[in-house]
Design an enzyme around this catalytic site. Sequence first.
Site, PDB file in Angstrom:
ATOM      1  N   HIS A   1       0.885  -1.164   0.000  1.00  0.00           N
ATOM      2  CA  HIS A   1       0.000   0.000   0.000  1.00  0.00           C
ATOM      3  C   HIS A   1       0.923   1.213   0.000  1.00  0.00           C
ATOM      4  O   HIS A   1       2.027   1.159   0.571  1.00  0.00           O
ATOM      5  CB  HIS A   1      -0.831   0.079   1.279  1.00  0.00           C
ATOM      6  CG  HIS A   1      -1.668  -1.126   1.576  1.00  0.00           C
ATOM      7  ND1 HIS A   1      -1.197  -2.211   2.262  1.00  0.00           N
ATOM      8  CD2 HIS A   1      -2.964  -1.397   1.289  1.00  0.00           C
ATOM      9  CE1 HIS A   1      -2.168  -3.102   2.394  1.00  0.00           C
ATOM     10  NE2 HIS A   1      -3.246  -2.641   1.805  1.00  0.00           N
TER      11      HIS A   1
ATOM     12  N   ASP B   1       2.423   1.833   3.378  1.00  0.00           N
ATOM     13  CA  ASP B   1       3.334   0.826   3.966  1.00  0.00           C
ATOM     14  C   ASP B   1       4.770   1.312   3.781  1.00  0.00           C
ATOM     15  O   ASP B   1       5.660   1.012   4.574  1.00  0.00           O
ATOM     16  CB  ASP B   1       3.238  -0.523   3.248  1.00  0.00           C
ATOM     17  CG  ASP B   1       1.887  -1.178   3.385  1.00  0.00           C
ATOM     18  OD1 ASP B   1       1.157  -0.827   4.322  1.00  0.00           O
ATOM     19  OD2 ASP B   1       1.569  -2.043   2.545  1.00  0.00           O
TER      20      ASP B   1
ATOM     21  N   MET C   1       2.560  -5.761  -7.637  1.00  0.00           N
ATOM     22  CA  MET C   1       1.225  -5.244  -7.308  1.00  0.00           C
ATOM     23  C   MET C   1       1.329  -4.091  -6.315  1.00  0.00           C
ATOM     24  O   MET C   1       2.144  -4.119  -5.406  1.00  0.00           O
ATOM     25  CB  MET C   1       0.392  -6.385  -6.703  1.00  0.00           C
ATOM     26  CG  MET C   1      -0.991  -6.028  -6.247  1.00  0.00           C
ATOM     27  SD  MET C   1      -1.072  -5.378  -4.561  1.00  0.00           S
ATOM     28  CE  MET C   1      -1.812  -6.751  -3.680  1.00  0.00           C
TER      29      MET C   1
ATOM     30  N   GLU D   1     -10.859  -6.901  -4.869  1.00  0.00           N
ATOM     31  CA  GLU D   1     -10.762  -7.932  -3.821  1.00  0.00           C
ATOM     32  C   GLU D   1     -11.991  -7.925  -2.921  1.00  0.00           C
ATOM     33  O   GLU D   1     -12.196  -6.998  -2.145  1.00  0.00           O
ATOM     34  CB  GLU D   1      -9.500  -7.678  -2.985  1.00  0.00           C
ATOM     35  CG  GLU D   1      -9.323  -8.699  -1.875  1.00  0.00           C
ATOM     36  CD  GLU D   1      -8.033  -8.500  -1.094  1.00  0.00           C
ATOM     37  OE1 GLU D   1      -7.116  -7.804  -1.590  1.00  0.00           O
ATOM     38  OE2 GLU D   1      -7.944  -9.050   0.011  1.00  0.00           O
TER      39      GLU D   1
ATOM     40  N   LYS E   1     -14.491  -9.076   0.196  1.00  0.00           N
ATOM     41  CA  LYS E   1     -14.414  -9.571   1.577  1.00  0.00           C
ATOM     42  C   LYS E   1     -15.786  -9.362   2.207  1.00  0.00           C
ATOM     43  O   LYS E   1     -16.406  -8.320   1.968  1.00  0.00           O
ATOM     44  CB  LYS E   1     -13.336  -8.805   2.354  1.00  0.00           C
ATOM     45  CG  LYS E   1     -13.066  -9.354   3.748  1.00  0.00           C
ATOM     46  CD  LYS E   1     -11.929  -8.606   4.434  1.00  0.00           C
ATOM     47  CE  LYS E   1     -11.625  -9.220   5.801  1.00  0.00           C
ATOM     48  NZ  LYS E   1     -10.567  -8.504   6.521  1.00  0.00           N
TER      49      LYS E   1
ATOM     50  N   GLU F   1      -9.423 -13.975  -2.154  1.00  0.00           N
ATOM     51  CA  GLU F   1      -8.567 -14.325  -1.002  1.00  0.00           C
ATOM     52  C   GLU F   1      -9.137 -15.511  -0.252  1.00  0.00           C
ATOM     53  O   GLU F   1     -10.331 -15.528   0.088  1.00  0.00           O
ATOM     54  CB  GLU F   1      -8.418 -13.125  -0.063  1.00  0.00           C
ATOM     55  CG  GLU F   1      -7.635 -13.494   1.199  1.00  0.00           C
ATOM     56  CD  GLU F   1      -7.227 -12.328   2.064  1.00  0.00           C
ATOM     57  OE1 GLU F   1      -6.813 -11.301   1.503  1.00  0.00           O
ATOM     58  OE2 GLU F   1      -7.335 -12.452   3.293  1.00  0.00           O
TER      59      GLU F   1
ATOM     60  N   HIS G   1     -11.131 -14.851   2.930  1.00  0.00           N
ATOM     61  CA  HIS G   1     -12.368 -14.077   2.823  1.00  0.00           C
ATOM     62  C   HIS G   1     -13.565 -14.958   2.507  1.00  0.00           C
ATOM     63  O   HIS G   1     -14.655 -14.749   3.059  1.00  0.00           O
ATOM     64  CB  HIS G   1     -12.202 -12.964   1.787  1.00  0.00           C
ATOM     65  CG  HIS G   1     -11.172 -11.942   2.195  1.00  0.00           C
ATOM     66  ND1 HIS G   1     -10.843 -10.873   1.417  1.00  0.00           N
ATOM     67  CD2 HIS G   1     -10.398 -11.847   3.303  1.00  0.00           C
ATOM     68  CE1 HIS G   1      -9.914 -10.149   2.040  1.00  0.00           C
ATOM     69  NE2 HIS G   1      -9.628 -10.734   3.179  1.00  0.00           N
TER      70      HIS G   1
ATOM     71  N   ASP H   1      -4.811 -13.839  -3.376  1.00  0.00           N
ATOM     72  CA  ASP H   1      -4.301 -13.703  -2.009  1.00  0.00           C
ATOM     73  C   ASP H   1      -4.461 -15.046  -1.300  1.00  0.00           C
ATOM     74  O   ASP H   1      -5.591 -15.523  -1.092  1.00  0.00           O
ATOM     75  CB  ASP H   1      -5.078 -12.617  -1.243  1.00  0.00           C
ATOM     76  CG  ASP H   1      -4.573 -11.217  -1.561  1.00  0.00           C
ATOM     77  OD1 ASP H   1      -3.663 -11.070  -2.399  1.00  0.00           O
ATOM     78  OD2 ASP H   1      -5.096 -10.261  -0.953  1.00  0.00           O
TER      79      ASP H   1
ATOM     80  N   ASP I   1     -11.024 -12.300  11.240  1.00  0.00           N
ATOM     81  CA  ASP I   1     -10.072 -12.399  10.124  1.00  0.00           C
ATOM     82  C   ASP I   1      -8.705 -12.825  10.654  1.00  0.00           C
ATOM     83  O   ASP I   1      -7.993 -12.022  11.255  1.00  0.00           O
ATOM     84  CB  ASP I   1     -10.004 -11.007   9.476  1.00  0.00           C
ATOM     85  CG  ASP I   1      -9.100 -10.968   8.276  1.00  0.00           C
ATOM     86  OD1 ASP I   1      -8.648 -12.037   7.822  1.00  0.00           O
ATOM     87  OD2 ASP I   1      -8.860  -9.862   7.789  1.00  0.00           O
TER      88      ASP I   1
ATOM     89  N   ASP J   1      -5.985 -14.474   8.940  1.00  0.00           N
ATOM     90  CA  ASP J   1      -4.781 -14.345   8.092  1.00  0.00           C
ATOM     91  C   ASP J   1      -3.692 -15.358   8.473  1.00  0.00           C
ATOM     92  O   ASP J   1      -2.524 -15.004   8.664  1.00  0.00           O
ATOM     93  CB  ASP J   1      -4.206 -12.920   8.176  1.00  0.00           C
ATOM     94  CG  ASP J   1      -5.039 -11.924   7.398  1.00  0.00           C
ATOM     95  OD1 ASP J   1      -5.725 -12.325   6.434  1.00  0.00           O
ATOM     96  OD2 ASP J   1      -4.998 -10.727   7.757  1.00  0.00           O
TER      97      ASP J   1
ATOM     98  N   ASP K   1      -1.116 -13.188   1.614  1.00  0.00           N
ATOM     99  CA  ASP K   1      -1.651 -12.055   2.381  1.00  0.00           C
ATOM    100  C   ASP K   1      -2.003 -12.564   3.775  1.00  0.00           C
ATOM    101  O   ASP K   1      -3.169 -12.795   4.097  1.00  0.00           O
ATOM    102  CB  ASP K   1      -2.879 -11.472   1.673  1.00  0.00           C
ATOM    103  CG  ASP K   1      -3.321 -10.170   2.319  1.00  0.00           C
ATOM    104  OD1 ASP K   1      -2.586  -9.669   3.189  1.00  0.00           O
ATOM    105  OD2 ASP K   1      -4.398  -9.664   1.960  1.00  0.00           O
TER     106      ASP K   1
END
Length: 390
Positions: free
Chosen positions: A57, A60, A91, A184, A186, A220, A223, A248, A258, A260, A290
Site C-alpha cells: 500500500h 506501507d 502489485m 478484492e 471480503k 482471497e 475471505h 491472495d 479475520d 490471516d 496475504d
Amino acid sequence: MTHSSYVPTPDDKFTFGLWTVGQTGRDPFGEPTRAPLSAPYIAQKLGELGAYGINLHDNDLVPIDASAAEHDRIVAEFRQALSDHGLVVPMATTNLFSDPAFKDGAFTSADARVRAYALQKTMRSMDLGHELGAQTYVFWGGREGAEVDAGGKLLDAIGWFRDSLNFLADYSEAQGYGYRFALEPKPNEPRGDIFFPTAGSMLGFIATLERPERFGVNPEFAHDTMSGLNFAHAVAQVIDAGKLFHIDLNDQKPGRFDQDLRFGSENIKTAFFLVKLLEDTGYAGPKHFDAHALRTEDEAGVWAFARGCMRTYLILREKARQFNADPEIQAALAAYRVEDAELADLTRGFSPQKAEALRDRTFDRAELGGRGPGLEHLDQLTVDLLLGTR
Ligand code: GCO
Ligand code: MN
Ligand code: MN
C-alpha cells in the site's frame, strides 16, 4: 521428494505484502509484540528466502504525512534494496482504510469531499506503484461498507464506486500506466458488512464498468472461508470468467475473526484443490501470501511463517502432480465420469430437431439413481495422498 525441492525460487512467483511480514502483532485488544521491520530489510530477507516480489500500500512504504523529499529518499532506498536482492513489485494498492477520514467509506463515503480525496490519494498511489514497476493494481474496499443501513445509500454507494473505478481506469490509460485492476471481495471486517462481499458479486459489478477488460478479481482464501464458502469453487468461477488477475493466499477457520493464518495451516484439502486448480489451469500470475505470523511470534517466527507459506504451496504442487500421475486415482476419476458422444451432440447447440429428439428420449431413472460414483474411494485416495501414505 527431497527436502530441498521445496525451497522456492523467484520463478515460483511467490510474493508478500510489506504489511504481511511487516505486521507487528497488533490486534484490536493488544499492542504490538514485535518491532517494526524496515522495507529494505524486508526486501533483503524475502530475497534470501527465494520470494519473487513485494506488494505494498502507498503508506506501507511512504508515511501519509511524508514530505516530497522524504518520499523520494524512501522510494530510492527501497528501489535499491529491491535491485540488490532481485525482487520486483508486481502489485500496488492504496490504504483507504486506516485514516479516520475513511471511517465511513472511501469511494462510497456519503461525503463528496472524502470521495474526492480517496480518488486523489489513489492517483498518487498509482503513480508510486508505476514508479516501482507494478502492473497490477488492487482495490480492497475495507471501509466500503456499513454497520447500519439507516443512511440509505446502498444504491448510491454502488454508483459512486463505479464512477471512481471508471475515473481511475481512464487515469491509468491517460498516464500510460496500463494497469490491470484486481478487485478484492471480503464479506466483513473491518466494516460490519462490506459491499461486494464475494467473487461472484465482483464479477457481476465488473460487467457494468466502462473498461471491463481492465478489471479482474483478487480473491482471497480467508475471505470466502470466513463466510463458510469454498474458496476453490470461487476461484474456479473467476478463472472461468477469465478474471483471475491476482490471488491472495492464506488460511482461516470458518466463522472466526479475520485470522490471516499461514497458507495451508488449516484447510489442507481446500488448499490442495486450490493449488491443483491453479497449476492445472496454468495460472501464471503472482501468488501473494496475504497473511501474517501469529501474534505469539518473534522475528524468527515471522520468517518461519514466510518460509512455511511457500513450502506448503510447493508441497501441494508436488502432491497435485502426483495426483495427476497416479494410475489408481486416474482410473477412479475416469470411472466417475460417464460420457456419451450421442448425448453430448444432442445437448450442445440448440436446434428444434435436437430439442425434439431429446424430448422423445427415454431415460432409465432407476439406473441413473442407482449408480455409485465412487467418490468415497476417490476422496480416500486423496486423503491417503495428502497424508503421505501413497
Ligand atoms: C484484509 C485484506 C487486505 C488487502 C490489502 C491489499 O483482509 O485485510 O485482505 O490485506 O488484501 O489491503 O488490498
Ligand atoms: Mn484479508
Ligand atoms: Mn487480501
